[in-house]
Design a protein around this motif. Sequence first.
Motif, PDB file in Angstrom:
ATOM      1  N   GLY A  64       0.818  -1.202   0.000  1.00 20.58           N
ATOM      2  CA  GLY A  64       0.000   0.000   0.000  1.00 20.58           C
ATOM      3  C   GLY A  64       0.856   1.257   0.000  1.00 20.58           C
ATOM      4  N   ASN A 101      -3.411   5.349  -1.611  1.00 25.36           N
ATOM      5  CA  ASN A 101      -4.692   5.204  -0.921  1.00 25.36           C
ATOM      6  C   ASN A 101      -5.212   6.531  -0.388  1.00 25.36           C
ATOM      7  N   HIS A 247      -6.256   8.551   8.016  1.00 20.33           N
ATOM      8  CA  HIS A 247      -4.930   7.966   8.115  1.00 20.33           C
ATOM      9  C   HIS A 247      -4.354   8.426   9.446  1.00 20.33           C
ATOM     10  N   THR A 281      -5.191   2.810   8.169  1.00 16.55           N
ATOM     11  CA  THR A 281      -3.735   2.681   8.124  1.00 16.55           C
ATOM     12  C   THR A 281      -3.050   3.505   9.209  1.00 16.55           C
TER      13      THR A 281
END
Length: 307
Positions: A64, A101, A247, A281
């Motif tokens: 990722g 992402n 995030h 994440t």
Amino acid sequence: MQIYVALSSINDTVRHQGLSLSQVPAFLTQHGFAGVEISDRHLMNRDATSIEQFRQSCTDMNCGLIFDVNCDLTYADADRWQQEINHVQKMLGIAHGLGANVVRVCLGGQSFSIQKLLKRRRSINRGQDRTGAPRPGKIARSLLLNRWVLRMAHTVRTNMPSTVPQLKEKMTRATMALKRIMPTAARYDLPVAIENHWGISTRPENILRVIDAVDSPWLGTCPDFGNFPRDVDRYEGLDILAPKALHVQAKSAHFDRDGEETRIDYRRALRIMRDHGYDGTFAIEYEGGGRDLEGCLRTRDLITKHW
């Protein structure tokens, strides 16, 4: 929940092992990480071929990617302000091409900035930056990506007060800039996360005011566990930012004998994120001494332990 590593946190390992940018995804996945977070600074002066090789490597390794855009959206000078907007829009296109992402941005407005101190220039895929200046020197680029320099900047900012001169005007300019930027993010289907990264974002409530004023479903927050000055409660700040988190930056520097971070209560920080339903994440930003990869692995284990 997935754990990434900020590339700036393993600069020593990358250099000592002679890893190219395209080799980083395989290296990180072999060490159990789900992805990498890179900055626009990592792409300075790289040609299209090396960038494409990095993209392909991320795809091949199922690694990722989070893409950081360094910017200051608070400039009073109209030309500089527009240049920052143009830069973010261009980087959104590059991030989309790389398959990122999330794109992380800073709002700017801080009085102490390494990038301003070194008069940073940006150059990706061309010999000059967007103002026509020559390519940045290797020394400046090295300093900008050096964890010791970043740690020094973090220490200075942590001890500075959270007040920002001309706050209202700077927040207005940042809001106007993001209103111009977000249609590009929407076109690329790319979420944009604002990090609590000093300046006008020093106080978490300012970030929410900007997000509410922009009113875009593609805009959210990037809570950073470490970026809080002494006069702002870390955990209250995380509680404010967590509901809109896209995030998370998991900073670390020092560990005790039990493997706990000595400055940040990871159990409490992670519980706040989990209580608000976050399951995305986490990018490790290790800024301590010793072997950088070992610090990242210890941080990964700490997150896994308390999640």
